[in-house]
Motif scaffolding. Sequence first.
Motif, short mmCIF file in Angstrom:
data_model
loop_
_atom_site.label_atom_id
_atom_site.label_comp_id
_atom_site.label_asym_id
_atom_site.label_seq_id
_atom_site.Cartn_x
_atom_site.Cartn_y
_atom_site.Cartn_z
N HIS A 71 -6.38 4.66 6.50
CA HIS A 71 -7.30 4.18 5.46
C HIS A 71 -8.54 3.56 6.08
O HIS A 71 -9.65 3.75 5.57
CB HIS A 71 -6.60 3.14 4.57
CG HIS A 71 -5.91 3.74 3.39
ND1 HIS A 71 -6.57 4.34 2.36
CD2 HIS A 71 -4.59 3.83 3.07
CE1 HIS A 71 -5.71 4.77 1.46
NE2 HIS A 71 -4.49 4.47 1.87
N PHE A 72 -8.37 2.79 7.17
CA PHE A 72 -9.55 2.19 7.81
C PHE A 72 -10.54 3.28 8.22
O PHE A 72 -11.75 3.15 8.02
CB PHE A 72 -9.15 1.42 9.08
CG PHE A 72 -8.30 0.19 8.86
CD1 PHE A 72 -8.13 -0.33 7.60
CD2 PHE A 72 -7.68 -0.44 9.94
CE1 PHE A 72 -7.34 -1.46 7.39
CE2 PHE A 72 -6.90 -1.57 9.74
CZ PHE A 72 -6.72 -2.08 8.47
N CYS A 87 -18.40 -2.45 1.49
CA CYS A 87 -17.51 -1.35 1.12
C CYS A 87 -16.73 -1.71 -0.14
O CYS A 87 -16.62 -0.89 -1.07
CB CYS A 87 -16.58 -1.09 2.29
SG CYS A 87 -15.55 0.35 2.09
N LYS A 118 -23.91 1.13 4.67
CA LYS A 118 -22.94 0.73 3.64
C LYS A 118 -23.62 0.02 2.48
O LYS A 118 -23.24 0.21 1.31
CB LYS A 118 -21.87 -0.16 4.26
CG LYS A 118 -21.05 0.59 5.29
CD LYS A 118 -19.82 -0.15 5.72
CE LYS A 118 -19.03 0.76 6.66
NZ LYS A 118 -17.73 0.23 7.00
N LEU A 152 0.84 -1.21 0.00
CA LEU A 152 0.00 0.00 0.00
C LEU A 152 0.87 1.25 0.00
O LEU A 152 0.60 2.22 -0.72
CB LEU A 152 -0.89 0.03 1.25
CG LEU A 152 -1.91 -1.08 1.40
CD1 LEU A 152 -2.70 -0.88 2.68
CD2 LEU A 152 -2.84 -1.08 0.20
N ARG A 157 -9.16 -7.48 6.91
CA ARG A 157 -9.25 -6.03 6.77
C ARG A 157 -8.17 -5.51 5.84
O ARG A 157 -8.44 -4.72 4.92
CB ARG A 157 -9.12 -5.38 8.16
CG ARG A 157 -9.36 -3.88 8.17
CD ARG A 157 -10.81 -3.61 7.82
NE ARG A 157 -11.12 -2.22 7.52
CZ ARG A 157 -10.96 -1.63 6.34
NH1 ARG A 157 -10.45 -2.29 5.33
NH2 ARG A 157 -11.31 -0.39 6.15
N ILE A 158 -6.94 -5.96 6.08
CA ILE A 158 -5.82 -5.54 5.22
C ILE A 158 -6.04 -6.06 3.80
O ILE A 158 -5.77 -5.37 2.82
CB ILE A 158 -4.48 -6.07 5.76
CG1 ILE A 158 -4.18 -5.48 7.14
CG2 ILE A 158 -3.33 -5.81 4.79
CD1 ILE A 158 -3.43 -4.18 7.13
N GLU A 174 -2.32 2.16 7.12
CA GLU A 174 -3.49 1.30 6.98
C GLU A 174 -4.61 1.75 7.91
O GLU A 174 -5.78 1.74 7.55
CB GLU A 174 -3.12 -0.17 7.15
CG GLU A 174 -2.84 -0.68 8.55
CD GLU A 174 -1.51 -0.21 9.16
OE1 GLU A 174 -0.80 0.58 8.52
OE2 GLU A 174 -1.20 -0.63 10.29
N ASP A 220 -12.19 4.81 5.18
CA ASP A 220 -13.18 3.87 4.62
C ASP A 220 -14.50 3.88 5.39
O ASP A 220 -15.54 3.54 4.84
CB ASP A 220 -12.62 2.44 4.65
CG ASP A 220 -11.76 2.14 3.43
OD1 ASP A 220 -11.72 2.99 2.53
OD2 ASP A 220 -11.14 1.06 3.39
N GLU A 221 -14.43 4.26 6.67
CA GLU A 221 -15.67 4.35 7.44
C GLU A 221 -16.42 5.64 7.14
O GLU A 221 -17.59 5.78 7.47
CB GLU A 221 -15.39 4.27 8.95
CG GLU A 221 -14.88 2.92 9.43
CD GLU A 221 -15.87 1.78 9.20
OE1 GLU A 221 -17.09 2.02 9.32
OE2 GLU A 221 -15.42 0.66 8.88
N LEU A 257 -8.55 -3.91 2.05
CA LEU A 257 -7.96 -2.59 1.78
C LEU A 257 -7.01 -2.68 0.58
O LEU A 257 -7.05 -1.86 -0.33
CB LEU A 257 -7.21 -2.10 3.02
CG LEU A 257 -6.56 -0.72 2.93
CD1 LEU A 257 -7.60 0.35 2.63
CD2 LEU A 257 -5.84 -0.39 4.23
#
Lengths: 638, 145
Positions: B113-114, A122, A154, A52, A81-82, B110, B117-118, A85
């Motif tokens: 980003h979390f 998402c 969402k 990332l 989660r990662i 990260e 994203d929310e 992302l």
Amino acid sequence: MSIRLRELIRNVRACKTQADERACIHKECASIRTAFKEESNELRHRNVAKLLFIHMLGYPTHWGQMECLKLIAGNKFLEKRIGYLGLMILLDERQEVLMLVENSLKNDLQAQNQYIAGLACCSIGNISSAEICRDLSPEVEKLMVGSNPFVAKKAALCSIRILRKCPELVDTYVDRVGTLLGSRNHAVLLTSLKLMREMCIIEPGMVDQLRRHTATLIAALKNLVLSGYAPEHDVHGIVDPFLQVEILRMLRILGTRHAETSDQMNDILAQVATNTESAKNAGNAILYECVLTIMAIEVESGLRVLAINILGRFLINRDNNIRYVALNTLHKVVGQDAQAVQRHRNTIVDCLKDNDSSIRQRALELVYALVNEANVKVLVKELLSYLMACDVEFKDELTQRICHVVEKYATDKEWHVDTIIQTLLVSTSFTSEETVCSLIALITSNPDLQAYATHKLCATLAARTTQPVLLQLAVWCVGEYEYTINALMKLTSRFPAGTPAHAMIHKQLAHYSTSMSLELQQRSAWSKDGLQIMFMATKDPSNPSVTRVEATFNNSTGGDMEGLNFQVAVPKYMQLQMKPPSSTAVTAGSSGSVKQLFQLANSMHGQKPIVLRVKIDYNTMGRAVSETGQVDNFPPGF
Amino acid sequence: MTIRFVLMVNKQGQTRLAQYYETHKMDERCALESEVIRKCLTRTDTQCSFYEFRGYKIVYRRYASLFFIVGVEGDDENELAILEFIHSLVETLDRYFENVCELDIMFNLEKAHFILDEMVMNGCIIETNKTNVLAPIQLLDKAGG
């Protein structure tokens, strides 16, 4: 050896040159690839996190996409989660990898854990393809109307992507909106309003079906306006400005061109417009949206005055952000209420002199929109002084637009010529075929203007202008009207050899001392009822029997001419080849925008002249026009 | 009518977080980003927070050493609301990182980003209530992530 993300960041920060950084990243990428090959599970999420960072720096990372899929398919939440992302960020336009993730997405949508379901929503909302959208839409729909607001909000936004990819599903959402609007959760309301708006964009007929929710929206807005301090949604003393703005925007869509619905909103709009605190940005965001809604729907004139006054206050605000949106809004409403905007003309013109280029640009757009026949002289004067001061990068566009408004609104022909000349003099490098054509058209069709224009243009030559459009115009006029060859000869002596003017005059002279070895150019014109057709004829010196003609259509009336059909007939000794026109619509007041080429071969070249019969059909202002005519005024030798 | 990208950039013009809600080729993205950033850096404090660029409307705000830049597409987005949203994003990051600074975002990319994203999804604002925004990440932290 694998290093931690923090270490990688430190290493990159320590790099002194771009080349060092590249080397550092390449080394790290190589070791990440090795780790991926070795399938080391513990390090995978750390490595994806590094990717990332590497991606953010602008290096290719698409080769890590498959590892994201493995993380997503795992059981640990952090890894998932990662993984998600990474998937959302590393994915590029090659989306084949998405097909592989569909199954995981489906499982996760059905997960008990709301955070996992939310993650899947998402991801679908951000990146999914049309196939995935279609396949998973039933699951998303279920989540959207479920009782869990964290997932519902969402899922509602996810549905926007589904609708964009599969517009045919729009009907299935109509009934869902009602359920969503029943929620007390602000985020669910906010996202369902976005969904409603999307539905109306995708299928304009939806507006009629969604109009039944007007009362609910008005009640929700009233609730926000009247409720006291709400800590969880407070923004500087205002309750959830984001939701207020979104409701106002939806009301605008529902009320546009619908008197009854607009009526319903009158009170709440008046309330918002009068009671919203304008000291802070959040309040102004609401007022801004409220003004836009009032101006778009069918409201009482009193309310409209209120909105215009808010804009007036915005326009003299000291905060540049507020002035920017004021100019923006005035531009949006100028079509509905030009009178109201005209009242602020002086303030708007002042904004042309602002220090901030964003403000100037907005003011400029607005000034263009405000120009009419009555104020063209005043406003063009302001635009001209702005042209002198503005940044070089804006000059050409601005010149083009000044020429445009002058062409469109000038009633005084001498002023027209003067202003175009003046504008071109300021804008030294501007070139435009269109401007040349249109001024030539004006001059040719007004015999009483010819001497004046030629005189003025010659004066610019005498002042040794290097402006290309002016040179072209001046030399054309000199050649066409006033001056004899002697005069041209005299002119050349005033310009040192090597200057553009010198070269141009010589070209024109050469034109007169014609021999067949030179390319010939001649013009001819036909004009009736505001439609003028200019014929620009060119000969190929090696084959003088062939003439290429470019017909240019100019419309000086106030109505568009559509369905243009231009036909040419020639005598038996000639052959004709026609190309299609560049457009079949000649817009009102346009010149030079529509062209049509044709080629003539004269088998009796030198014995018989070129004669054309022309037929023109078009529709304008709701009636069909059909004209015929003869064009035989091509010069001898053609 | 939607948010197309969110950037967090330091005052030297280095990107510290980039989130796009549309796909670009890598080189195009880099070119776009650097031009957007360059324009932000050259604008003064007295100029307004908006400018138009390549069909985007750019809304930005500077907080100490960090620029928060949002690119919006279309002409019907409420610029002031986007500005308020940026503020809300910063306040949320502040609450999580306790006075957020450049290093917090860089070393916890990260997590940043979390949080984003929310708050934004598919270019639309989802949530501005800070407690709701931070709930998932705080749970993750508690679980020892």
